[in-house]
Design a protein around this motif. Structure first.
Motif, PDB file in Angstrom:
ATOM      1  N   HIS A  91       0.816  -1.210   0.000  1.00  0.00           N
ATOM      2  CA  HIS A  91       0.000   0.000   0.000  1.00  0.00           C
ATOM      3  C   HIS A  91       0.851   1.262   0.000  1.00  0.00           C
ATOM      4  N   TYR A  92       2.101   1.120   0.434  1.00  0.00           N
ATOM      5  CA  TYR A  92       3.038   2.244   0.332  1.00  0.00           C
ATOM      6  C   TYR A  92       4.436   1.666   0.130  1.00  0.00           C
ATOM      7  N   ILE A  93       4.992   1.835  -1.054  1.00  0.00           N
ATOM      8  CA  ILE A  93       6.302   1.297  -1.390  1.00  0.00           C
ATOM      9  C   ILE A  93       7.325   2.424  -1.303  1.00  0.00           C
ATOM     10  N   PRO A  94       8.281   2.339  -0.401  1.00  0.00           N
ATOM     11  CA  PRO A  94       9.279   3.413  -0.282  1.00  0.00           C
ATOM     12  C   PRO A  94      10.079   3.583  -1.574  1.00  0.00           C
ATOM     13  N   GLU A  95      10.441   4.787  -1.855  1.00  0.00           N
ATOM     14  CA  GLU A  95      11.187   5.090  -3.082  1.00  0.00           C
ATOM     15  C   GLU A  95      12.510   4.336  -3.133  1.00  0.00           C
TER      16      GLU A  95
END
Length: 342
Positions: free
Chosen positions: A167-171
């Motif tokens: 749901h949130y993939i770090p850069e």
């Protein structure tokens, strides 16, 4: 954070013993203020946006396109439903191969999934990707690949809380955003916002990159409370298109006898269970052998996955037919899709 590694049997076993690794109550919360407050992770741009600010509401699909998708990609042909009906030669090949992921004790739908993946990987020249993203290096599909570079994005107990959360993939997972193949199996049912996750993966892929996913249409709840959805073949295909992907191939499998084991015995039947106890209604009765609720075993017995029986002083491989009734009774679906070239 939601565990990305939920696709293989070992993960399920670990979850059964010690709880669901990496999952927490915030998985059912909104992505913005709660994540910022409890995890220290950057808040999501909003419920209607992916993490790059893309509008999740853009993917309207016409009824004409839905009908076209059904006719051209999703609806299984009669020949497809018979494709692996005689599973015996495939079992024997896998037993000889020395692969780590053997089929005994594995849910039978995963066998069709792996066989289709092997064929599609060869068809689309995916066997040697430049940069593979895997949510579990234990997934059996990976045994058919020789990637030059691999990123495994899974939860780590000693890492940040959002490690492995699609749901949130770090850069920093891939600053170059150059994944040319993404493989994540048996994960979609455990994502509370699957469209958001697909859009996030889309953003980390190079144009022309491929994505492969598999999930359940019929199943018993597992890894609860982090089991949210089941997908019809059309539902999964439409969701991938809404995320921006082009659907290339769709595979399905389903079987009444498998469902009986699932809901009566609370087990994921393997090929031996289906051959012994009956595998649906497909096939034609052999000249000799037992008829088992529509599954036919041309053998005196089936032992430990062996399909070799003595006949007339010699040894022959028997035929073990397991019906695929997915057109009316789907249990599993898997799709290969592509990010369009810009």
């Amino acid at each position: 954070a939601l565990l990305a590694r939920v696709g293989d049997t070992s993960s399920l076993a670990m979850a059964a013993k010690g709880g669901v690794l990496g999952c927490s109550p915030i998985a059912s919360s909104a992505l913005d203020g709660v994540r910022a407050a409890e995890n220290g992770a950057p808040p999501s741009p909003g419920d209607d946006l992916d993490q790059t600010g893309g509008d999740l509401r853009h993917g309207t699909i016409s009824s004409e396109r839905i009908e076209e998708l059904w006719r051209t990609k999703v609806r299984p042909s009669k020949s497809y439903l018979r494709k692996y009906a005689d599973i015996a030669p495939h079992v024997e090949e896998n037993q000889r191969s020395g692969r780590k992921w053997q089929w005994e004790g594995k849910a039978f739908g995963r066998i069709w999934t792996v066989l289709d993946f092997r064929e599609w990987a060869a068809k689309y020249n995916l066997t040697e990707p430049d940069h593979l993203l895997s949510t579990s290096l234990g997934d059996p599909e990976l045994e058919y690949l020789r990637p030059r570079n691999v990123t495994e994005y899974v939860h780590r107990k000693d890492g940040m809380p959002n490690d492995g959360d699609l749901h949130y993939i770090p850069e920093e997972v891939n600053p170059s955003r150059d994944f040319d193949l993404v493989v994540f199996s048996q994960t979609m049912e455990h994502l509370y916002d699957p469209l958001l996750c697909l859009r996030n993966l889309f953003g980390f892929m190079r144009p022309g990159g491929y994505i492969f996913t598999s999930t359940c249409t019929t199943n018993q709840p597992h890894m609860t409370p982090f089991h949210f959805f089941h997908y019809t073949p059309m539902g999964l295909a439409v969701m991938l298109e809404r995320a921006g992907f082009e659907v290339l191939e769709v595979g399905v499998w389903g079987n009444v006898e498998y469902d009986m084991g699932l809901f009566r015995d609370h087990k994921w039947s393997d090929y031996r269970d289906l051959v012994r106890a009956g595998g649906g209604r497909g096939g034609a009765p052999p000249a000799r052998g037992r008829r088992l609720s529509g599954a036919f075993v041309k053998a005196n017995s089936v032992q430990s996955g062996s399909f070799v029986v003595a006949r007339g002083g010699g040894a022959q491989r028997s035929e073990a037919l397991i019906a695929n009734e997915a057109e009316t009774n789907p249990d599993d679906v898997w799709i290969l899709a592509r990010k369009p070239l810009e």
